[in-house]
Design a protein around this motif. Structure first.
Motif, PDB file in Angstrom:
ATOM      1  N   LEU A  29      86.543 -17.424 -43.581  1.00  0.00           N
ATOM      2  CA  LEU A  29      87.780 -17.749 -42.887  1.00  0.00           C
ATOM      3  C   LEU A  29      87.903 -16.979 -41.575  1.00  0.00           C
ATOM      4  O   LEU A  29      88.437 -17.502 -40.591  1.00  0.00           O
ATOM      5  CB  LEU A  29      88.985 -17.453 -43.786  1.00  0.00           C
ATOM      6  N   MET A  30      87.424 -15.758 -41.550  1.00  0.00           N
ATOM      7  CA  MET A  30      87.434 -14.981 -40.308  1.00  0.00           C
ATOM      8  C   MET A  30      86.685 -15.716 -39.207  1.00  0.00           C
ATOM      9  O   MET A  30      87.174 -15.851 -38.081  1.00  0.00           O
ATOM     10  CB  MET A  30      86.795 -13.608 -40.546  1.00  0.00           C
ATOM     11  N   GLN A  31      85.512 -16.208 -39.551  1.00  0.00           N
ATOM     12  CA  GLN A  31      84.717 -16.945 -38.572  1.00  0.00           C
ATOM     13  C   GLN A  31      85.408 -18.238 -38.161  1.00  0.00           C
ATOM     14  O   GLN A  31      85.511 -18.559 -36.973  1.00  0.00           O
ATOM     15  CB  GLN A  31      83.341 -17.251 -39.150  1.00  0.00           C
ATOM     16  N   GLU A  32      85.904 -18.964 -39.131  1.00  0.00           N
ATOM     17  CA  GLU A  32      86.503 -20.282 -38.874  1.00  0.00           C
ATOM     18  C   GLU A  32      87.794 -20.176 -38.081  1.00  0.00           C
ATOM     19  O   GLU A  32      88.028 -20.955 -37.149  1.00  0.00           O
ATOM     20  CB  GLU A  32      86.783 -20.964 -40.215  1.00  0.00           C
ATOM     21  N   ARG A  33      88.627 -19.206 -38.404  1.00  0.00           N
ATOM     22  CA  ARG A  33      89.986 -19.176 -37.863  1.00  0.00           C
ATOM     23  C   ARG A  33      90.133 -18.327 -36.612  1.00  0.00           C
ATOM     24  O   ARG A  33      91.172 -18.395 -35.947  1.00  0.00           O
ATOM     25  CB  ARG A  33      90.960 -18.722 -38.944  1.00  0.00           C
ATOM     26  N   THR A  34      89.096 -17.542 -36.283  1.00  0.00           N
ATOM     27  CA  THR A  34      89.183 -16.740 -35.054  1.00  0.00           C
ATOM     28  C   THR A  34      88.053 -17.043 -34.073  1.00  0.00           C
ATOM     29  O   THR A  34      88.054 -16.497 -32.972  1.00  0.00           O
ATOM     30  CB  THR A  34      89.153 -15.237 -35.379  1.00  0.00           C
ATOM     31  N   ALA A  35      87.097 -17.885 -34.465  1.00  0.00           N
ATOM     32  CA  ALA A  35      85.928 -18.178 -33.630  1.00  0.00           C
ATOM     33  C   ALA A  35      85.099 -16.925 -33.360  1.00  0.00           C
ATOM     34  O   ALA A  35      84.418 -16.829 -32.342  1.00  0.00           O
ATOM     35  CB  ALA A  35      86.331 -18.854 -32.322  1.00  0.00           C
ATOM     36  N   SER A  36      85.160 -15.979 -34.279  1.00  0.00           N
ATOM     37  CA  SER A  36      84.345 -14.769 -34.147  1.00  0.00           C
ATOM     38  C   SER A  36      82.870 -15.104 -34.307  1.00  0.00           C
ATOM     39  O   SER A  36      82.498 -15.954 -35.122  1.00  0.00           O
ATOM     40  CB  SER A  36      84.741 -13.731 -35.193  1.00  0.00           C
ATOM     41  N   GLU A  37      82.048 -14.402 -33.535  1.00  0.00           N
ATOM     42  CA  GLU A  37      80.595 -14.550 -33.627  1.00  0.00           C
ATOM     43  C   GLU A  37      79.938 -13.273 -34.139  1.00  0.00           C
ATOM     44  O   GLU A  37      78.759 -13.289 -34.493  1.00  0.00           O
ATOM     45  CB  GLU A  37      80.024 -14.925 -32.261  1.00  0.00           C
ATOM     46  N   TYR A  38      80.693 -12.182 -34.162  1.00  0.00           N
ATOM     47  CA  TYR A  38      80.205 -10.896 -34.645  1.00  0.00           C
ATOM     48  C   TYR A  38      81.101 -10.390 -35.768  1.00  0.00           C
ATOM     49  O   TYR A  38      82.326 -10.559 -35.721  1.00  0.00           O
ATOM     50  CB  TYR A  38      80.213  -9.846 -33.534  1.00  0.00           C
ATOM     51  N   CYS A  39      80.479  -9.766 -36.735  1.00  0.00           N
ATOM     52  CA  CYS A  39      81.183  -9.123 -37.829  1.00  0.00           C
ATOM     53  C   CYS A  39      80.803  -7.639 -37.820  1.00  0.00           C
ATOM     54  O   CYS A  39      79.629  -7.304 -37.943  1.00  0.00           O
ATOM     55  CB  CYS A  39      80.774  -9.774 -39.152  1.00  0.00           C
ATOM     56  N   ILE A  40      81.782  -6.764 -37.619  1.00  0.00           N
ATOM     57  CA  ILE A  40      81.528  -5.327 -37.711  1.00  0.00           C
ATOM     58  C   ILE A  40      81.900  -4.881 -39.113  1.00  0.00           C
ATOM     59  O   ILE A  40      83.082  -4.857 -39.475  1.00  0.00           O
ATOM     60  CB  ILE A  40      82.336  -4.541 -36.666  1.00  0.00           C
ATOM     61  N   PRO A 297     100.703 -15.861 -35.597  1.00  0.00           N
ATOM     62  CA  PRO A 297     100.493 -16.450 -34.267  1.00  0.00           C
ATOM     63  C   PRO A 297      99.328 -15.819 -33.509  1.00  0.00           C
ATOM     64  O   PRO A 297      98.647 -16.511 -32.737  1.00  0.00           O
ATOM     65  CB  PRO A 297     101.830 -16.189 -33.561  1.00  0.00           C
ATOM     66  N   ALA A 298      99.081 -14.528 -33.706  1.00  0.00           N
ATOM     67  CA  ALA A 298      97.989 -13.858 -32.999  1.00  0.00           C
ATOM     68  C   ALA A 298      96.639 -14.466 -33.329  1.00  0.00           C
ATOM     69  O   ALA A 298      95.717 -14.440 -32.502  1.00  0.00           O
ATOM     70  CB  ALA A 298      97.985 -12.364 -33.326  1.00  0.00           C
ATOM     71  N   GLU A 299      96.506 -15.014 -34.511  1.00  0.00           N
ATOM     72  CA  GLU A 299      95.234 -15.602 -34.931  1.00  0.00           C
ATOM     73  C   GLU A 299      94.800 -16.708 -33.967  1.00  0.00           C
ATOM     74  O   GLU A 299      93.640 -16.749 -33.529  1.00  0.00           O
ATOM     75  CB  GLU A 299      95.371 -16.160 -36.346  1.00  0.00           C
ATOM     76  N   GLN A 300      95.718 -17.575 -33.591  1.00  0.00           N
ATOM     77  CA  GLN A 300      95.377 -18.680 -32.696  1.00  0.00           C
ATOM     78  C   GLN A 300      95.106 -18.181 -31.283  1.00  0.00           C
ATOM     79  O   GLN A 300      94.248 -18.723 -30.580  1.00  0.00           O
ATOM     80  CB  GLN A 300      96.506 -19.721 -32.681  1.00  0.00           C
ATOM     81  N   ILE A 301      95.809 -17.134 -30.871  1.00  0.00           N
ATOM     82  CA  ILE A 301      95.553 -16.561 -29.545  1.00  0.00           C
ATOM     83  C   ILE A 301      94.134 -16.021 -29.477  1.00  0.00           C
ATOM     84  O   ILE A 301      93.417 -16.209 -28.484  1.00  0.00           O
ATOM     85  CB  ILE A 301      96.595 -15.468 -29.233  1.00  0.00           C
ATOM     86  N   ILE A 302      93.710 -15.350 -30.531  1.00  0.00           N
ATOM     87  CA  ILE A 302      92.342 -14.818 -30.582  1.00  0.00           C
ATOM     88  C   ILE A 302      91.323 -15.949 -30.559  1.00  0.00           C
ATOM     89  O   ILE A 302      90.347 -15.911 -29.809  1.00  0.00           O
ATOM     90  CB  ILE A 302      92.159 -13.944 -31.839  1.00  0.00           C
ATOM     91  N   LYS A 303      91.558 -16.971 -31.364  1.00  0.00           N
ATOM     92  CA  LYS A 303      90.605 -18.083 -31.413  1.00  0.00           C
ATOM     93  C   LYS A 303      90.497 -18.771 -30.058  1.00  0.00           C
ATOM     94  O   LYS A 303      89.383 -19.061 -29.591  1.00  0.00           O
ATOM     95  CB  LYS A 303      91.039 -19.090 -32.480  1.00  0.00           C
ATOM     96  N   THR A 304      91.630 -19.022 -29.429  1.00  0.00           N
ATOM     97  CA  THR A 304      91.613 -19.672 -28.127  1.00  0.00           C
ATOM     98  C   THR A 304      90.847 -18.833 -27.110  1.00  0.00           C
ATOM     99  O   THR A 304      90.039 -19.355 -26.321  1.00  0.00           O
ATOM    100  CB  THR A 304      93.044 -19.912 -27.628  1.00  0.00           C
ATOM    101  N   TYR A 305      91.074 -17.527 -27.134  1.00  0.00           N
ATOM    102  CA  TYR A 305      90.399 -16.639 -26.185  1.00  0.00           C
ATOM    103  C   TYR A 305      88.891 -16.604 -26.446  1.00  0.00           C
ATOM    104  O   TYR A 305      88.086 -16.748 -25.516  1.00  0.00           O
ATOM    105  CB  TYR A 305      90.986 -15.239 -26.282  1.00  0.00           C
ATOM    106  N   TYR A 306      88.511 -16.429 -27.700  1.00  0.00           N
ATOM    107  CA  TYR A 306      87.074 -16.373 -28.011  1.00  0.00           C
ATOM    108  C   TYR A 306      86.385 -17.693 -27.681  1.00  0.00           C
ATOM    109  O   TYR A 306      85.239 -17.699 -27.207  1.00  0.00           O
ATOM    110  CB  TYR A 306      86.879 -16.022 -29.487  1.00  0.00           C
ATOM    111  N   GLN A 307      87.045 -18.793 -27.916  1.00  0.00           N
ATOM    112  CA  GLN A 307      86.430 -20.085 -27.591  1.00  0.00           C
ATOM    113  C   GLN A 307      86.291 -20.297 -26.090  1.00  0.00           C
ATOM    114  O   GLN A 307      85.448 -21.077 -25.638  1.00  0.00           O
ATOM    115  CB  GLN A 307      87.255 -21.213 -28.202  1.00  0.00           C
ATOM    116  N   SER A 308      87.088 -19.579 -25.313  1.00  0.00           N
ATOM    117  CA  SER A 308      87.042 -19.719 -23.849  1.00  0.00           C
ATOM    118  C   SER A 308      85.959 -18.865 -23.215  1.00  0.00           C
ATOM    119  O   SER A 308      85.659 -19.028 -22.022  1.00  0.00           O
ATOM    120  CB  SER A 308      88.395 -19.344 -23.235  1.00  0.00           C
ATOM    121  N   ARG A 309      85.377 -17.954 -23.977  1.00  0.00           N
ATOM    122  CA  ARG A 309      84.396 -17.022 -23.407  1.00  0.00           C
ATOM    123  C   ARG A 309      82.974 -17.564 -23.571  1.00  0.00           C
ATOM    124  O   ARG A 309      82.658 -18.219 -24.547  1.00  0.00           O
ATOM    125  CB  ARG A 309      84.493 -15.656 -24.102  1.00  0.00           C
TER     126      ARG A 309
END
Length: 309
Positions: A29-40, A297-309
């Motif tokens: 879910l972390m990957q799916e909902r935040t568009a994260s590519e790295y896991c620390i 709400p922060a979850e979508q802000i993070i996803k939008t930002y990561y998808q824009s990079r």
């Protein structure tokens, strides 16, 4: 270095946590909902107090090596890149930044040499796992402010970790400490915890930029985030701050942080704090005031930002 779109995962996980389907689902879910590519993956060894020298990384408070390896492999199967971050806390609740000893050895008193010997053993153990599992980076410490003045010990530690692990190595200093660390040249990257007041990002980025220019190293925020709590945007590092649940304040903090850092090309990414191993129920977010962003709400802000990079 590619931009690190990351989240910290696994903090405070105990023996057995990583073997559960609940933990694996959380990572997915972390990957799916935040568009994260790295896991620390952050681990939490323990010492009794800030002035004791034995570090326990084999007790029930730690995930076993086999389940850690299994979780790393699972993360990679999802397409995530993995950064391993073995950290230490004090059992009595003292923050690790206060781990400290006399600079001159005194008989019958705990000594820096003994503490670093135990800490090196801890770090090298996980450096070998990082090498075995082909982790993408290794973080040799986190926010250990009082230890940072012991430059020679840190240089020895970094050199010994490099004998075990061939990938990128960094150290995660605390907020406001980027220009106090003197061993950045021994590392591949500079990283810090970016818990800066929402209205002070520009000033702090100016200060950090001077460090980046001095050492000419890549940089990323190995930690950054804000609780969903009234008042936290001004003191995002205070996890004990009392205040009412405020999901919008957390979202606003992320929006400002991303807007300010995006203007600085040298900011190479984030390892946001933090995505929990065992998630809260999404239906209960209106009562949740911690750093987690799941369902907020922060979850979508993070996803939008990561998808824009």
């Amino acid at each position: 270095m590619e931009f690190i779109k990351g989240f910290t995962f696994g903090w405070d996980s105990q023996k057995g946590y990583f073997k559960t389907e609940r933990a694996k689902e959380s990572l997915r879910l972390m990957q799916e909902r935040t568009a994260s590519e790295y896991c620390i993956i952050a681990l939490t060894a323990l010492q009794e107090t800030a002035h004791t020298t034995e570090i326990d990384y084999k007790g029930l408070h730690m995930v076993d090596d086999d389940e850690l390896i299994e979780m790393i492999e699972y993360a990679k199967s999802l397409g995530l890149k993995v950064i391993l971050k073995p950290t230490v806390n004090c059992k009595d609740g003292t923050w690790r930044a206060h781990i400290n000893f006399f600079d001159t050895d005194v008989p019958c008193e705990p000594k820096w040499g003994d503490w670093f010997a135990s800490y090196r053993d801890y770090q090298k153990h996980y450096a070998r796992i990082a090498e075995k599992t082909a982790c993408d980076m290794f973080i040799v410490g986190c926010e250990m402010v009082q230890t940072e003045r012991k430059e020679a010990y840190w240089r020895q530690l970094i050199a010994e970790v490099r004998q075990e692990y061939q990938g990128l190595v960094t150290y995660n200093t605390d907020k406001y400490q980027e220009d106090n660390v003197t061993f950045w040249d021994a590392l591949d990257l500079i990283s810090s915890s970016g818990y800066y007041p929402i209205n002070d990002w520009e000033n702090q980025l100016d200060r950090i930029e001077a460090v980046i220019k001095k050492y000419d190293k890549p940089f990323f925020f190995a930690e950054a985030g804000c609780p969903s709590r009234s008042g936290s945007a001004m003191i995002p590092n205070d996890w004990a701050l009392e205040g009412s649940v405020n999901l919008q304040e957390q979202a606003d903090y992320y929006q400002v942080m991303f807007e300010q850092t995006k203007r600085r090309s040298w900011v190479g990414g984030f390892g946001l704090w933090d995505w929990q191993t065992y998630l809260h129920d999404e239906s209960e977010v209106e009562q949740n005031d911690d750093y987690g962003v799941y369902g907020k709400p922060a979850e979508q802000i993070i996803k939008t930002y990561y998808q824009s990079r």
